[in-house]
Design an enzyme around this catalytic site. Structure first.
Site, PDB file in Angstrom:
ATOM      1  CB  SER A  96      -0.908   0.003   1.241  1.00 39.95           C
ATOM      2  OG  SER A  96      -0.115   0.101   2.422  1.00 39.95           O
ATOM      3  CE  LYS A  97      -2.021   6.531  -2.858  1.00 41.56           C
ATOM      4  NZ  LYS A  97      -2.811   7.773  -2.940  1.00 41.56           N
ATOM      5  NE  ARG A  98      -0.149  -0.081   6.018  1.00 37.26           N
ATOM      6  CZ  ARG A  98       0.460  -1.087   6.621  1.00 37.26           C
ATOM      7  NH1 ARG A  98       1.606  -0.863   7.266  1.00 37.26           N
ATOM      8  NH2 ARG A  98      -0.038  -2.295   6.616  1.00 37.26           N
ATOM      9  N   GLY A 132       5.182   2.436   0.349  1.00 38.60           N
ATOM     10  CA  GLY A 132       5.901   3.022  -0.780  1.00 38.60           C
ATOM     11  C   GLY A 132       5.277   2.694  -2.118  1.00 38.60           C
TER      12      GLY A 132
END
Length: 473
Positions: free
Chosen positions: A251-253, A255
């Protein structure tokens, strides 16, 4: 038969690491086999597809250097390469399947279908279409038409077990009893993913479909469509999932951001591709840092693993630093140019000297101004520990002595300055941090940084003496 592969994103968002990995594996396979690499856009989700996303994906491909042989901005003999421009082709094969008796109109409303899904969940069953409209009579259809119902088209699935041969996973069995008749054309006239992709892959003469593991469950439906239409299916290869360092879905967390964000953060396109190549594949000799040509020569689907791959931005940052540290200075000077603040010196000669100073300290191109910050301009506020070091009597002794030495150094170049610092250290009887740290604090107001023998010539004699004198005072 010449190898033909494709990457077919939906322009509903940006090009992320997972998409870049899939695209690169297709590109590598095409280059290894002397084949053709195609970029196709599956843009039938008109509510979410945007021209902005499409342009962003194309820009990402250009930055990565993965421009296609067909499709994208190039076009080609098998176009158009956007599904919204191919509807008449889909309708042609819909009509063929209906005529063959393996597809039929479905008048069930979304509310009715949702009620059936909820009922199945309540019983602990897997939701699947119950085939109501498969058995519809002429009178049923007339009644639904009179009610103004729109209809989709569904494909009749025989209740069989399907065996899919995958180039990565071997043979995989699927029980059709859990699938149900699936939609090929939605009630608004748009084709479903499984139908459109089969028609497109056949007409674009795709020989190998290399895609993410999340599409594996779609493969049996597509195999039935190939059989019904009398077409030979391509070979399938499903790549392993990419997880975050904590082994949860990427996920975005973790990267999982746009590849263009990595560009803006100072990563090199070759590094992004080199690192993503290792997410599910490995070089036969265990190499990690490779040129594109090395990856092309070594790539094979046989070496793609079935185990999930772990994306670690820290590892990719390390790899980026290794590329930067050995990069020829002229090339690096050109790459750091967009990252140089407008208020800083802009002449080429200064950038060359600045790059030589910080080259081995860079992790990304964006580190260039950060690692030079204290050199180019002293901060008004500095670490309290810096002030404490400069207040020590030993620090004043070192600075006063080095001031006199540097006044007479000529020429004011790295090798000469390095020799002068070594002689001063010996004369004072002070080594390591006791000698170097006061000088660094005086010149940059920082506790760490590039080698002082490189920093001092970059500052120049006048600025160096000015800062040392100020620190002594």
């Amino acid at each position: 038969m010449s190898v033909r592969v494709r990457y077919a994103p939906s322009p509903t968002g940006y090009l992320h690491i997972g998409g870049a990995r899939t695209a690169f594996f297709n590109w590598l396979f095409a280059r290894k086999m002397g084949g053709t690499y195609i970029l196709r856009f599956e843009d039938t989700d008109t509510a979410r597809s945007t021209e902005e996303s499409l342009r962003h994906i194309l820009e990402g491909f250009e930055w990565l250097g993965l421009e296609p042989d067909e499709g994208g901005k190039k076009g080609g003999a098998h176009g158009p390469y956007r599904q919204t421009e191919r509807f008449e082709l889909y309708y042609q094969y819909r009509d063929q399947l209906v005529k063959q008796g393996v597809a039929y109109p479905c008048y069930c409303t979304e509310e009715e279908l949702e009620a059936k899904r909820q009922a199945a969940h309540a019983k602990g069953e897997i939701p699947r279409y119950d085939g109501r409209c498969r058995k519809a009579t002429h009178e049923d259809i007339q009644k639904w038409e009179a009610e103004g119902r729109k209809h989709a088209f569904r494909f009749k699935l025989p209740l069989l077990t399907v065996r899919v041969e995958d180039e990565v996973r071997g043979f995989v069995n699927f029980a059709n009893v859990a699938m149900g008749d699936f939609v090929i054309i939605k009630s608004d006239g748009t084709p479903s993913y499984n139908f459109a992709v089969v028609v497109d892959d056949h007409h674009m003469e795709i020989t190998h479909v290399i895609r993410g593991e999340d599409h594996l469950s779609n493969t049996p439906r597509q195999m039935f469509l190939y059989e019904a239409l009398g077409w030979t299916p391509p070979k399938f290869a499903h790549l392993p999932m990419i997880l975050g360092p904590d082994h949860s879905l990427l996920s975005k967390r973790h990267g999982a951001v746009s590849v263009l964000e990595y560009r803006d953060r100072g990563f090199l396109p070759d590094v992004v591709l080199n690192y993503t190549a290792l997410l599910g594949w490995s070089h036969p000799e265990g190499k990690e840092i490779m040129t594109r040509e090395e990856m092309i020569q070594a790539f094979s689907l046989e070496r793609v693993t079935t185990n999930p791959a772990v994306f670690d931005v820290t590892k990719m940052t390390w790899m980026n630093s290794q590329y930067l540290h050995v990069m020829p200075t002229p090339q690096l000077v050109s790459l750091v140019k967009p990252f140089v603040p407008s208020a800083w010196p802009q002449d080429e000669a200064w950038r060359v000297r600045a790059v030589e100073v910080v080259k081995t300290t860079l992790n990304t191109l964006a580190d260039f101004p950060l690692n030079l910050k204290g050199i180019v301009q002293l901060e008004a506020e500095s670490d309290p520990e810096v002030s404490n070091i400069l207040a020590l009597p030993t620090a004043r002794q070192v600075l006063a002595y080095i001031y006199e030495i540097l006044e007479d150094v000529a020429p004011f170049e790295e090798a000469v300055v390095k020799q002068a610092l070594a002689e001063a250290s010996t004369s004072l009887g002070k080594k390591g941090k006791e000698f170097l740290l006061p000088i660094r604090c005086a010149l940059t107001r920082q506790l760490h940084g590039p080698e002082l023998a490189k920093v001092i010539p970059l500052l120049g004699r006048e600025e160096t003496l000015k800062r040392i004198g100020s620190a002594v005072q």
